[in-house]
Design a protein around this motif. Structure first.
Motif, PDB file in Angstrom:
ATOM      1  N   ALA A 156       0.859  -1.185   0.000  1.00  0.00           N
ATOM      2  CA  ALA A 156       0.000   0.000   0.000  1.00  0.00           C
ATOM      3  C   ALA A 156       0.894   1.233   0.000  1.00  0.00           C
ATOM      4  O   ALA A 156       1.786   1.355   0.842  1.00  0.00           O
ATOM      5  CB  ALA A 156      -0.898  -0.017   1.229  1.00  0.00           C
ATOM      6  N   PRO A 157       0.692   2.147  -0.961  1.00  0.00           N
ATOM      7  CA  PRO A 157       1.611   3.270  -1.117  1.00  0.00           C
ATOM      8  C   PRO A 157       1.440   4.404  -0.108  1.00  0.00           C
ATOM      9  O   PRO A 157       2.338   5.222   0.060  1.00  0.00           O
ATOM     10  CB  PRO A 157       1.313   3.779  -2.536  1.00  0.00           C
ATOM     11  CG  PRO A 157      -0.119   3.384  -2.774  1.00  0.00           C
ATOM     12  CD  PRO A 157      -0.330   2.095  -2.017  1.00  0.00           C
ATOM     13  N   THR A 158       0.298   4.462   0.545  1.00  0.00           N
ATOM     14  CA  THR A 158       0.025   5.548   1.497  1.00  0.00           C
ATOM     15  C   THR A 158      -0.658   4.971   2.734  1.00  0.00           C
ATOM     16  O   THR A 158      -1.193   3.853   2.701  1.00  0.00           O
ATOM     17  CB  THR A 158      -0.924   6.613   0.891  1.00  0.00           C
ATOM     18  OG1 THR A 158      -2.182   5.969   0.594  1.00  0.00           O
ATOM     19  CG2 THR A 158      -0.357   7.224  -0.381  1.00  0.00           C
ATOM     20  N   ALA A 159      -0.676   5.774   3.798  1.00  0.00           N
ATOM     21  CA  ALA A 159      -1.389   5.358   5.010  1.00  0.00           C
ATOM     22  C   ALA A 159      -2.868   5.158   4.694  1.00  0.00           C
ATOM     23  O   ALA A 159      -3.490   4.202   5.178  1.00  0.00           O
ATOM     24  CB  ALA A 159      -1.218   6.414   6.101  1.00  0.00           C
ATOM     25  N   LEU A 160      -3.440   6.019   3.872  1.00  0.00           N
ATOM     26  CA  LEU A 160      -4.858   5.892   3.531  1.00  0.00           C
ATOM     27  C   LEU A 160      -5.128   4.593   2.766  1.00  0.00           C
ATOM     28  O   LEU A 160      -6.091   3.878   3.065  1.00  0.00           O
ATOM     29  CB  LEU A 160      -5.319   7.104   2.710  1.00  0.00           C
ATOM     30  CG  LEU A 160      -6.795   7.093   2.295  1.00  0.00           C
ATOM     31  CD1 LEU A 160      -7.722   7.053   3.509  1.00  0.00           C
ATOM     32  CD2 LEU A 160      -7.107   8.325   1.432  1.00  0.00           C
TER      33      LEU A 160
END
Ligand SMILES: [Zn+2]
Length: 127
Positions: free
Chosen positions: A29-33
């Motif tokens: 997953a590239p971001t926390a979101l």
């Protein structure tokens, strides 16, 4: 029209094109979101290993795979609503039906941490 299910996390695309590649470990997953959404999808699909592996190592002592699996399975995950997000925090509401088929809302402000290119769930504040 296609027969693919729309992703559990509420995006407009299919699970296959959305969270599944993270849940299956094919991509990070590239971001926390993105991580938060993929963890919601992991609850919906009872993917305990993903939930465990994306919990920051410092926090794992507070959980067990059995508890995670029980919580994932006990509820029917209806909808995820993102309230706000920053680089390392996400505020969300997860709507679900509990064991007694009652509507519940889990409202959480979660904190995430990136380490060696991977995002991890650290902890959350909720009512
Ligand atoms: Zn998704």
């Amino acid at each position: 029209m296609n027969n693919l299910i729309r992703c559990f996390c509420g995006s407009a695309i299919s699970f296959q094109d959305c969270c599944q590649k993270y849940n299956d470990g094919i991509q990070k997953a590239p971001t926390a979101l993105a991580l938060m959404k993929s963890r919601y999808s992991a609850y919906a699909t009872h993917n305990v290993d993903y939930l465990w592996n994306t919990t920051h190592v410092s926090q794992r002592k507070y959980y067990s795979k059995e508890e995670i699996l029980h919580w994932a399975k006990a509820n029917q995950w209806q909808k995820l609503e993102i309230i706000s997000a920053t680089e390392n925090t996400v505020e969300f509401k997860a709507y679900f039906l509990d064991e007694n088929m009652l509507n519940q809302v889990h409202h959480e402000f979660s904190t995430f941490k990136q380490e060696n290119g991977s995002w991890f769930y650290v902890n959350g504040k909720f009512e």
